[in-house]
Design an enzyme around this catalytic site. Structure first.
Site, short mmCIF file in Angstrom:
data_model
loop_
_atom_site.label_atom_id
_atom_site.label_comp_id
_atom_site.label_asym_id
_atom_site.label_seq_id
_atom_site.Cartn_x
_atom_site.Cartn_y
_atom_site.Cartn_z
N HIS A 8 0.62 -1.45 -0.17
CA HIS A 8 -0.16 0.39 0.24
C HIS A 8 0.95 1.33 0.48
CE1 HIS A 8 1.23 0.28 4.52
NE2 HIS A 8 0.76 -0.22 4.06
N GLU A 81 -2.15 -7.02 7.05
CA GLU A 81 -1.10 -7.03 8.16
C GLU A 81 -0.87 -7.96 9.01
OE1 GLU A 81 1.89 -7.08 8.30
OE2 GLU A 81 2.63 -4.81 7.34
#
Length: 194
Positions: A8, A81
């Site tokens: 990201h 994550e």
């Protein structure tokens, strides 16, 4: 088939070196610009599907690519994550001082690796040919590389790491490519990635 793992764009917590984990921190202005530049550099490349983490920083990065390429997008918590538990929100120094062996409620690196390898194996079976984008997080990219016997490199925001799958066997072809960030213009190609 090829799987392009995309980290990201930047968040304020990246800038402040704070542990994000599952905390849903949005892209900052730099991160939105990085995602836009990456998306523009990928606009002429055909993708079969884009899979993203359900956390907004990865989802918005994937959506920029989807909007630019016209590729369908799906979100999944499998691409989140690593969960850092009580350490989330702390800066890296404080995390290391308070939890030198990791927060007791955190997901372990081996748990992340198992989650990520299961996902990658599933999508390789689902898409035996073509090219897939996986918009996710640095820890997920590193877990995939560890699973494939690679070292733990630095993974830059909006970098592309490419995996090739032939006859069910995964290999790494590119790690941490960022030509779109090094380009002076948005029409710079993704040389070295395809």
């Amino acid at each position: 088939m090829d799987i392009w793992l995309v980290r990201h764009g930047e968040t304020d917590w990246n800038l402040n070196r704070r542990v994000q984990g599952w905390t849903d921190i949005p892209l900052n202005q730099t991160g939105r610009d990085q995602a836009r530049r990456l998306a523009a550099s990928l606009s002429g490349i055909p993708f079969q599907h884009i899979y993203t983490s359900d956390l907004s920083r990865a989802r918005d990065t994937g959506k920029a690519i989807a909007d630019s390429t016209g590729t369908p997008l799906s979100t999944t918590p499998q691409l989140r994550e690593q969960y850092f538990g009580q350490a989330e929100g702390l800066n890296r120094q404080d995390k290391d001082r308070r939890f030198p062996n990791g927060a007791p409620d955190a997901e372990t690196p081996s748990m992340v690796e198992a989650r990520v390898s299961e996902f990658l194996t599933e999508i390789a079976a689902k898409h035996p040919t073509g090219r897939i984008v996986v918009a996710t997080h640095g820890g997920v990219v590193r877990a995939a590389l560890r699973w494939l016997g690679q070292p733990d490199p630095v993974i830059h925001n909006t970098s592309v790491t490419c995996l090739r799958v032939e006859n069910g066997v995964f290999s790494v072809s590119v790690v941490n490519a960022i030509p779109h960030l090094q380009a002076r213009t948005d029409d710079e190609s993704t040389a070295g990635i395809s």
